[in-house]
Design a protein around this motif. Structure first.
Motif, PDB file in Angstrom:
ATOM      1  N   ARG A   1       1.008   1.449   7.517  1.00  0.00           N
ATOM      2  CA  ARG A   1      -0.008   1.251   6.467  1.00  0.00           C
ATOM      3  C   ARG A   1      -0.518  -0.187   6.443  1.00  0.00           C
ATOM      4  O   ARG A   1      -0.625  -0.826   5.413  1.00  0.00           O
ATOM      5  N   GLY A   2      -0.759  -0.688   7.668  1.00  0.00           N
ATOM      6  CA  GLY A   2      -1.393  -2.002   7.811  1.00  0.00           C
ATOM      7  C   GLY A   2      -0.448  -3.171   7.844  1.00  0.00           C
ATOM      8  O   GLY A   2      -0.864  -4.304   8.108  1.00  0.00           O
ATOM      9  N   VAL A   3       0.858  -2.973   7.640  1.00  0.00           N
ATOM     10  CA  VAL A   3       1.834  -4.068   7.653  1.00  0.00           C
ATOM     11  C   VAL A   3       2.623  -4.015   8.966  1.00  0.00           C
ATOM     12  O   VAL A   3       3.212  -2.979   9.290  1.00  0.00           O
ATOM     13  N   PRO A   4       2.645  -5.122   9.751  1.00  0.00           N
ATOM     14  CA  PRO A   4       3.379  -5.132  11.019  1.00  0.00           C
ATOM     15  C   PRO A   4       4.876  -4.886  10.801  1.00  0.00           C
ATOM     16  O   PRO A   4       5.465  -5.370   9.832  1.00  0.00           O
ATOM     17  N   SER A   5       5.471  -4.133  11.743  1.00  0.00           N
ATOM     18  CA  SER A   5       6.919  -3.871  11.716  1.00  0.00           C
ATOM     19  C   SER A   5       7.460  -4.054  13.125  1.00  0.00           C
ATOM     20  O   SER A   5       6.957  -3.452  14.077  1.00  0.00           O
TER      21      SER A   5
ATOM     22  N   THR B   1      10.660  -0.614   6.063  1.00  0.00           N
ATOM     23  CA  THR B   1      11.617   0.494   5.981  1.00  0.00           C
ATOM     24  C   THR B   1      11.325   1.361   4.768  1.00  0.00           C
ATOM     25  O   THR B   1      10.765   0.884   3.763  1.00  0.00           O
ATOM     26  N   GLY B   2      11.698   2.617   4.892  1.00  0.00           N
ATOM     27  CA  GLY B   2      11.568   3.539   3.765  1.00  0.00           C
ATOM     28  C   GLY B   2      12.899   3.802   3.085  1.00  0.00           C
ATOM     29  O   GLY B   2      12.983   4.621   2.158  1.00  0.00           O
ATOM     30  N   ALA B   3      13.967   3.132   3.546  1.00  0.00           N
ATOM     31  CA  ALA B   3      15.298   3.355   2.976  1.00  0.00           C
ATOM     32  C   ALA B   3      15.371   2.835   1.548  1.00  0.00           C
ATOM     33  O   ALA B   3      14.826   1.765   1.235  1.00  0.00           O
ATOM     34  N   GLN B   4      16.078   3.573   0.709  1.00  0.00           N
ATOM     35  CA  GLN B   4      16.189   3.197  -0.701  1.00  0.00           C
ATOM     36  C   GLN B   4      17.558   2.615  -1.035  1.00  0.00           C
ATOM     37  O   GLN B   4      17.779   2.194  -2.174  1.00  0.00           O
ATOM     38  N   ASN B   5      18.486   2.579  -0.064  1.00  0.00           N
ATOM     39  CA  ASN B   5      19.830   2.088  -0.365  1.00  0.00           C
ATOM     40  C   ASN B   5      20.062   0.667   0.133  1.00  0.00           C
ATOM     41  O   ASN B   5      21.199   0.232   0.260  1.00  0.00           O
TER      42      ASN B   5
ATOM     43  N   ASP C   1       0.824  -1.218   0.000  1.00  0.00           N
ATOM     44  CA  ASP C   1       0.000   0.000   0.000  1.00  0.00           C
ATOM     45  C   ASP C   1       0.858   1.268   0.000  1.00  0.00           C
ATOM     46  O   ASP C   1       0.464   2.292   0.559  1.00  0.00           O
ATOM     47  N   SER C   2       2.105   1.189  -0.516  1.00  0.00           N
ATOM     48  CA  SER C   2       2.981   2.362  -0.526  1.00  0.00           C
ATOM     49  C   SER C   2       3.980   2.245  -1.665  1.00  0.00           C
ATOM     50  O   SER C   2       4.482   1.143  -1.958  1.00  0.00           O
ATOM     51  N   ASP C   3       4.282   3.372  -2.264  1.00  0.00           N
ATOM     52  CA  ASP C   3       5.255   3.388  -3.359  1.00  0.00           C
ATOM     53  C   ASP C   3       6.695   3.470  -2.860  1.00  0.00           C
ATOM     54  O   ASP C   3       7.629   3.104  -3.589  1.00  0.00           O
ATOM     55  N   HIS C   4       6.896   3.998  -1.625  1.00  0.00           N
ATOM     56  CA  HIS C   4       8.275   4.222  -1.147  1.00  0.00           C
ATOM     57  C   HIS C   4       8.680   3.312   0.004  1.00  0.00           C
ATOM     58  O   HIS C   4       9.832   3.318   0.415  1.00  0.00           O
ATOM     59  N   LEU C   5       7.772   2.522   0.552  1.00  0.00           N
ATOM     60  CA  LEU C   5       8.105   1.607   1.652  1.00  0.00           C
ATOM     61  C   LEU C   5       8.419   0.213   1.113  1.00  0.00           C
ATOM     62  O   LEU C   5       7.901  -0.208   0.066  1.00  0.00           O
ATOM     63  N   GLN C   6       9.289  -0.503   1.848  1.00  0.00           N
ATOM     64  CA  GLN C   6       9.634  -1.879   1.526  1.00  0.00           C
ATOM     65  C   GLN C   6       9.520  -2.739   2.771  1.00  0.00           C
ATOM     66  O   GLN C   6       9.758  -2.264   3.886  1.00  0.00           O
ATOM     67  N   VAL C   7       9.176  -4.002   2.571  1.00  0.00           N
ATOM     68  CA  VAL C   7       9.048  -4.945   3.683  1.00  0.00           C
ATOM     69  C   VAL C   7      10.264  -5.868   3.656  1.00  0.00           C
ATOM     70  O   VAL C   7      10.533  -6.537   2.647  1.00  0.00           O
ATOM     71  N   CYS C   8      11.011  -5.871   4.789  1.00  0.00           N
ATOM     72  CA  CYS C   8      12.241  -6.664   4.888  1.00  0.00           C
ATOM     73  C   CYS C   8      12.000  -7.878   5.774  1.00  0.00           C
ATOM     74  O   CYS C   8      11.405  -7.765   6.857  1.00  0.00           O
ATOM     75  N   SER C   9      12.482  -9.011   5.330  1.00  0.00           N
ATOM     76  CA  SER C   9      12.524 -10.202   6.181  1.00  0.00           C
ATOM     77  C   SER C   9      13.966 -10.322   6.668  1.00  0.00           C
ATOM     78  O   SER C   9      14.888 -10.591   5.887  1.00  0.00           O
ATOM     79  N   MET C  10      14.162 -10.084   7.979  1.00  0.00           N
ATOM     80  CA  MET C  10      15.519  -9.941   8.533  1.00  0.00           C
ATOM     81  C   MET C  10      15.941 -11.180   9.306  1.00  0.00           C
ATOM     82  O   MET C  10      15.194 -11.693  10.165  1.00  0.00           O
TER      83      MET C  10
END
Length: 810
Positions: A111-115, A79-83, A58-67
C-alpha cells in the motif's frame, strides 16, 4: 539409522562439511543415503529487534517496523502481525531469503510503503510445533529479550544441525551406533576420539542381586542377559541437550528414563529396556520361549497370542515383554515409578527378525538385534544409563550388576599375510600399513612383518575370514586408490546343457498345446502336506526347514511341485479365473538326512494341471469342461513329440488323486508319468469346487526314454488290411492289457491296434463290458490277402479268449 553431526562432534573433532563427511563414509563402505539440513532455507534469516513500530498510513491492520538487524542502518519492514511490540527480538527474513516453506522474500511495497523483508512465524521457519506453546505457534515467533541481534536465527533456534541418514548393510551392525561411526571417522581422519568416561557411583546400600533374579532358559536365543536396579527414581523430562540428540536420531523424547535408554542405544548400539520394579512379578526376569497361546501385551497397547517360538522376557507370572522388539505394558515406566530394573541383553538376530516380522513390529531395538550387537557391551551400557540418570539427580544406584552369561564369547583371530591381501586386492600396501589400519579399527594385530594375526574386536561380528580382513583394508586404504585393471582370461562360448535344451523343448510343446508356464517360489508350508493328503510316513514330508525364511508362509524347501501348482490354481480361482492350464518345470529338494549335514539331492520335475472349460467362451463353442482324457491327450502328445514310444498305460495310485481315476505311464516297470483327477478332499481343502486333472513327471526319466537315434522308412507301397474285433470281457479287465495281447499275437504283418468303443448296458450281461478294437495288417513286400489277415485275426482271437475268457460279439 540417522544421527546428527553435532552428536558425532561431541566425541571427535573434524573439519569436514556434512557433505564431505557423507562422501567419506560412503567411500569407506558406510553409505549415507541423505544429508538433511535443519537450517535449509534459513541462510538469510537473522535476529532483529523492533526499534520503532508505527501504524501504516493507509491501512488499519498493517504496521511499519524499523528493525535493528545488526547493520549500520535500520531495515524497514511492513507487517500485519498483531502480537509484536517495540523492543521485541524476532526472526527476520532479509531480501533474497528462500524460506523452508518455499516463500521467497524480495523488495516490495505494501500500500505504497516500502518493505525490505519479513518477520517470521514458527510455521514459516518449519519449527517443531510439538515443542511450542499455543502462543508461540500463532503469530510472529518472539525470541527471548536477551537474544543478540544480527546473528543467524538458526543458531538461536537450535536449527544449526545436520542429519546424516545412513543406509547400512546388514553386516555392519557396529555402525548402528554413534560410537561405531566415531570409530570410522577416527580411522578416516587420523584423529583421536574423545570417549566419555563411563563410571557410576553405587550410592544405594542395597545389592542388586538381592533385589532381582535374572535367568536364561532359551540359551540358543539369548547369549547374555544383564540387569541393574536403580531406586529413588524421579521421573521428569530429560535435559534439552539429550532431547536434541535424540531428535537428531529420529526418536521422540518421552521422559528421562526412557530417553536415557534410547540415548544409550544410539550411542553404544546396545538396546535397553526399563521395567517398573514394583510391577515385575516375583522381581525376576527370565529370557525364555513364549508358550503357545500366551498373551503378549506390548507397550503399543496391543495384545497378541504367542505361537510358541518367540523369545520373551518373563517375570514370575507372565511374559513381561517381547524380547528385542518391545516391552510389556504392565511393567511400563510411568510418572509414579520409583524403582526400576534396567535390562541389557544380547539376543539371537534371526529369531528377533522372525518375531518382528510376524508381529508387524519393527523398532529401533529390533533393527539392531537383527544385525547383531556386541555381547560384551551389556554391562557398559547399564553403567552408562545409570551414570546419566545419576548425573540428572534422578536416582540412586544399587550395588553391582546381575549378569547371566552362560557361554562367554570366544575371541576370533584371523591369520593373513601381506602378500595374500595384496594379491587379492591388486595393491602394494605394506604390512605395516595394514597393521596400522586394523589397529585403528580396534583389531589387536601381531606379526613379524610378513604374516599377521588379527584378533577381531567383539563389536565386529561380521569379520571371521582373511577375505573380511582384506575388505577392511581396502575400504580404509580407499577404493579410489586401487588401480583399475582389465580382466583377462580365455573367452569361451556359452551354451546350454542337453538337459536345459530338453526342458526348453518340453516348454515349447506344452505351450503349443495351450498350457501356460508358471514360476513359483521353491518353498512351501507344512500345512500343504495335509491339504494334499500326503501320508504321514512319506519322504515328501521330510522337507528342509529354512533358518531365515522370507516369510512365515514358506518355512520349508519344497519336495513336490504340486503344492505350488495347487496354490496358484486356488489364487486364480479367488480372482474368478476358473479356466486354468498351468505347468511348471523346476527342482525339488530331498535331504539325505535331517537335520541337513550335506547338500540335498536336487531333482528336476515337471508338473501340470488342467481345469475349467475345454474351449474358450464363444458363440460357436460348447461349454463342456475338460476331463481325464483331455489331459491324457496332452501327455500322449508330449510323449509323441519327445519320441517316447512303446509305453503302457495302467491304472495307478497317487496320494492326491482320485482312486479309480489315476493312470500311470510305464516303460517296462518304470513309471514315466502319473496323471489323474484331483481327489475331492484335496479340492475342498483348497476351496475349489470343480474337477481338476494333474500330471507329474521326472525330467531325468523322460530324457532316458527319449529316442536318440532316428531312421527313416519309405512310405508303404502296398495297402493295409483292417479287421475289427468286438468282444465281451469281465468289467475289471483293462483295455490296455487286451491291446498288449493283441499286439503280441498279431503275427509278422501286424501294424497297429486301437480301441474305438467301450459299451455296457442293454444286451450286455451284468459284470461284463464290450470292447471293440480295430487292427491293421500290412506288408512291406506284397499286398496281403484276406486269408493272411484272417489267419492273424484267428490267432489274436484265440489269445484273448484264453487270457481274458473273452467272447466274440456277433
Amino acid at each position: 539409522m540417522q544421527v546428527s553431526v553435532k552428536w558425532l562432534k561431541d566425541y571427535i573433532d573434524f573439519d569436514w562439511s556434512a557433505e564431505e563427511l557423507a562422501d567419506r563414509f560412503t567411500m569407506a563402505g558406510v553409505p549415507v543415503e541423505h544429508v538433511i539440513r535443519a537450517d535449509e532455507g534459513l541462510e538469510k534469516v537473522v535476529t532483529g529487534r523492533i526499534g520503532k513500530l508505527t501504524p501504516h498510513p493507509d491501512s488499519d491492520h498493517l504496521q511499519v517496523c524499523s528493525m535493528d538487524v545488526g547493520k549500520d542502518e535500520p531495515v524497514q519492514i511492513v507487517t500485519g502481525a498483531q502480537n509484536v511490540a517495540e523492543g521485541q527480538v524476532v526472526p527476520v527474513a532479509l531480501v533474497g531469503a528462500h524460506l523452508p516453506n518455499g516463500q521467497k522474500i524480495s523488495k516490495g511495497k505494501l500500500r505504497g510503503v516500502p518493505s525490505n523483508g519479513m518477520l517470521c512465524s514458527a510455521g514459516e521457519l518449519k519449527m517443531d510445533f510439538t515443542k511450542l506453546t499455543e502462543e508461540e505457534k500463532d503469530g510472529i515467533y518472539i525470541l527471548p529479550a536477551d537474544t543478540p541481534v544480527g546473528v543467524p536465527a538458526k543458531d538461536v533456534l537450535g536449527m544449526d544441525d545436520v542429519i546424516l541418514e545412513f543406509e547400512l548393510t546388514a553386516n555392519r551392525g557396529d555402525c548402528f551406533s554413534v560410537f561405531g561411526l566415531v570409530r570410522e571417522i577416527a580411522v578416516l581422519s587420523g584423529k583421536e576420539p574423545k570417549w566419555p568416561e563411563i563410571s557410576v557411583k553405587e550410592d544405594d546400600g542395597a545389592k542388586a542381586e538381592d533385589l532381582v533374579r535374572i535367568g536364561i532358559e532359551a540359551e540358543d536365543l539369548c547369549d547374555r542377559f544383564s540387569a541393574r536396579v536403580i531406586r529413588n527414581v524421579k521421573i521428569g523430562p530429560s535435559p534439552e541437550w539429550m532431547q536434541q540428540r535424540l531428535e537428531g536420531a529420529g526418536i521422540r523424547a518421552i521422559n528421562n528414563v526412557v530417553d536415557v535408554t534410547n540415548f544409550v542405544m544410539v550411542e553404544l548400539g546396545q538396546p535397553m529396556h526399563a521395567y517398573d520394579y514394583d510391577h515385575v512379578a516375583g522381581h525376576s526376569l527370565t529370557a525364555r520361549r513364549a508358550r503357545a497361546g500366551e498373551n503378549l501385551h506390548t507397550l503399543d497397547d496391543s495384545s497378541r497370542l504367542a505361537k510358541g517360538d518367540e523369545l520373551v522376557i518373563a517375570d514370575a507370572e507372565k511374559a513381561a515383554g517381547l524380547a528385542g522388539v518391545m516391552g510389556g505394558l504392565e511393567s511400563e515406566v510411568v510418572d509414579t515409578t520409583t524403582s526400576i530394573i534396567l535390562e541389557a541383553a544380547s539376543f539371537n538376530g534371526p529369531s528377533i527378525r522372525r518375531t518382528s516380522r510376524a508381529c508387524g513390529l519393527h523398532t529401533e531395538a529390533s533393527g539392531r538385534f537383527e544385525r547383531g550387537v556386541d555381547v560384551e557391551n551389556t554391562k557398559r551400557a547399564l553403567d552408562r544409563a545409570a551414570q546419566l540418570l545419576q548425573e540428572m539427580g534422578a536416582c540412586t544406584v544399587t550395588q553391582g550388576i546381575v549378569d547371566a552369561y552362560p557361554h562367554p564369547r570366544q575371541s576370533v583371530t584371523v591369520s593373513f599375510t601381506a602378500d595374500q591381501i595384496n594379491r587379492r586386492l591388486g595393491t602394494e600396501i605394506s604390512g605395516e600399513r595394514m597393521a596400522e589400519i586394523l589397529g585403528r579399527l580396534g583389531f589387536e594385530v601381531s606379526g613379524d612383518g610378513s604374516s599377521y594375526q588379527a584378533k577381531v574386536p567383539s563389536w565386529r561380528n561380521d569379520v571371521s575370514l582373511m577375505d573380511d580382513i582384506s575388505e577392511e583394508i581396502a575400504r580404509i586404504h580407499g577404493f579410489e586408490n586401487i588401480a583399475s585393471t582389465m580382466p583377462w582370461g580365455s573367452v569361451v562360448q556359452g551354451y546350454q546343457s542337453p538337459r536345459q535344451n530338453f526342458m526348453d523343448e518340453i516348454r515349447g510343446i506344452l505351450v503349443s498345446l495351450g498350457m501356460c508356464e508358471e514360476l513359483s517360489f521353491g518353498f512351501t508350508h507344512p500345512d500343504m502336506f495335509d491339504k494334499m493328503r500326503v501320508p504321514e510316513d512319506s519322504e515328501l514330508r521330510k522337507a528342509i526347514e529354512i533358518m531365515n525364511p522370507l516369510t512365515d508362509e514358506y518355512p520349508l524347501v519344497r519336495t513336490t511341485l504340486l503344492s505350488g501348482i495347487m496354490e496358484n490354481v486356488a489364487r486364480n480361482f479367488s480372482r474368478k479365473n476358473e479356466d486354468v492350464r498351468l505347468f511348471e518345470i523346476a527342482p525339488v529338494f530331498y535331504p539325505k538326512a535331517l537335520p541337513v549335514t550335506e547338500q540335498p539331492e536336487e531333482v528336476m520335475k515337471l508338473a501340470g494341471i488342467m481345469t475349467g472349460r475345454r474351449n474358450a467362451i464363444g458363440w460357436n463353442q460348447g461349454n463342456e469342461a475338460v476331463d481325464f482324457y483331455d489331459l491324457k491327450g496332452v501327455v500322449e502328445e508330449l510323449f509323441r513329440r519327445l519320441a517316447i514310444s512303446k509305453y503302457t498305460v495302467e491304472a495307478g495310485e497317487h496320494y492326491m488323486l482320485h482312486p479309480g481315476k489315476t493312470a500311470v505311464f510305464k516303460k517296462g516297470k518304470e513309471i514315466i508319468a502319473t496323471m489323474g483327477e484331483v481327489h475331492p478332499a484335496v479340492a475342498d481343502a483348497f476351496g475349489i469346487k470343480q474337477k481338476m486333472y494333474v500330471f507329474e513327471m521326472d525330467i531325468e526319466t523322460l530324457m532316458k526314454y527319449t529316442a536318440k537315434n532316428f531312421h527313416f522308412e519309405p512310405l508303404p507301397k502296398y495297402p493295409a488290411i483292417s479287421r475289427d474285433l468286438a468282444m465281451l470281457v469281465d468289467e475289471e479287465v483293462n483295455a490296455g492289457d487286451v491291446g498288449q495281447v493283441i499286439a503280441k499275437n498279431g503275427g509278422k504283418h501286424f501294424k497297429d491296434v486301437a480301441l474305438f468303443d467301450v459299451y455296457t448296458g442293454k444286451q450286455i450281461a451284468d459284470g461284463k463290458k464290450s470292447l471293440a478294437f480295430t487292427m491293421q495288417f500290412q506288408s512291406k513286400d506284397k499286398t496281403l490277402t484276406d486269408a493272411e489277415a484272417d489267419e492273424a485275426f484267428q490267432s489274436i482271437l484265440k489269445a484273448v479268449e484264453k487270457n481274458f475268457r473273452a467272447e466274440l460279439r456277433a
